[in-house]
Design a protein around this motif. Structure first.
Motif, mmCIF file in Angstrom:
data_model
loop_
_atom_site.group_PDB
_atom_site.id
_atom_site.type_symbol
_atom_site.label_atom_id
_atom_site.label_comp_id
_atom_site.label_asym_id
_atom_site.label_seq_id
_atom_site.Cartn_x
_atom_site.Cartn_y
_atom_site.Cartn_z
ATOM 1 N N LEU A 96 -21.187 0.633 26.864
ATOM 2 C CA LEU A 96 -20.331 0.131 27.933
ATOM 3 C C LEU A 96 -21.122 0.057 29.222
ATOM 4 O O LEU A 96 -21.958 0.918 29.498
ATOM 5 C CB LEU A 96 -19.137 1.059 28.158
ATOM 6 N N SER A 97 -20.839 -0.938 30.028
ATOM 7 C CA SER A 97 -21.453 -0.996 31.348
ATOM 8 C C SER A 97 -20.809 0.076 32.228
ATOM 9 O O SER A 97 -19.743 0.603 31.905
ATOM 10 C CB SER A 97 -21.290 -2.380 31.972
ATOM 11 N N ALA A 98 -21.451 0.383 33.317
ATOM 12 C CA ALA A 98 -20.987 1.467 34.191
ATOM 13 C C ALA A 98 -19.571 1.245 34.715
ATOM 14 O O ALA A 98 -18.826 2.201 34.905
ATOM 15 C CB ALA A 98 -21.960 1.642 35.357
ATOM 16 N N LEU A 99 -19.192 0.019 34.950
ATOM 17 C CA LEU A 99 -17.879 -0.259 35.539
ATOM 18 C C LEU A 99 -16.788 -0.578 34.513
ATOM 19 O O LEU A 99 -15.642 -0.821 34.889
ATOM 20 C CB LEU A 99 -17.992 -1.415 36.529
ATOM 21 N N SER A 100 -17.112 -0.557 33.236
ATOM 22 C CA SER A 100 -16.153 -0.966 32.213
ATOM 23 C C SER A 100 -14.906 -0.100 32.157
ATOM 24 O O SER A 100 -13.835 -0.582 31.805
ATOM 25 C CB SER A 100 -16.810 -0.981 30.835
ATOM 26 N N HIS A 101 -15.033 1.166 32.483
ATOM 27 C CA HIS A 101 -13.860 2.045 32.419
ATOM 28 C C HIS A 101 -12.768 1.598 33.385
ATOM 29 O O HIS A 101 -11.606 1.933 33.205
ATOM 30 C CB HIS A 101 -14.254 3.495 32.711
#
Length: 149
Positions: A67-72
């Motif tokens: 997951l990319s860092a901002l996906s959450h």
């Protein structure tokens, strides 16, 4: 309304990747095995998600995805809408062209369905990807990951 297979698998990939430790990568092959689907089904989905910036993809011998860092922070409605639109199999909720409808010029049904679909996405946007993490799901994914090592 029924979500297409592309969307279903895309959501499963995102949920599965949430449970990876930050320093680890997964592969399409391992996700295909975990999700019990063909690798070919996932390649197009993973490519789309890498292009949107939802996941990071690394090529090469030690490559993989995460997951990319901002996906959450991604909103569930935005994810579902993007996946539905990206799929070539997405039919409209109602198709006035097949068979041709004789009342199209004064029928409001397509507009009403469109508004309902937007309301569906809007209601899903009350949730983020992170909120899909459930303790039972977490335990199942962790158990599976442990079996892979």
């Amino acid at each position: 309304m029924q979500l297409n297979r592309f969307t279903d698998l895309g959501l499963r990939v995102l949920i599965s990747l949430q449970y990876l430790p930050e320093s680890e990568l997964s592969t399409v092959e391992s996700l295909a095995k975990q999700l019990n689907v063909s690798r070919n089904h996932l390649v197009k989905i993973v490519y789309f998600m890498a292009q949107t910036g939802w996941i990071d993809s690394f090529k090469g011998r030690n490559g993989g995805i995460r997951l990319s860092a901002l996906s959450h922070r991604l909103k569930l409605g935005d994810i579902v809408q993007a996946l539905e639109q990206a799929s070539s199999e997405t039919p409209a909720l109602i198709n006035c062209q097949q068979p041709p409808c004789s009342i199209t010029e004064f029928c409001y049904l397509p507009q009403i369905f469109s508004e309902a679909q937007q309301a569906f996405y809007h209601s899903l946007n009350c949730y983020t990807l992170r909120q899909l993490q459930a303790p039972a799901t977490h335990q199942a994914v962790i158990k599976w990951l442990d079996q892979q090592t």
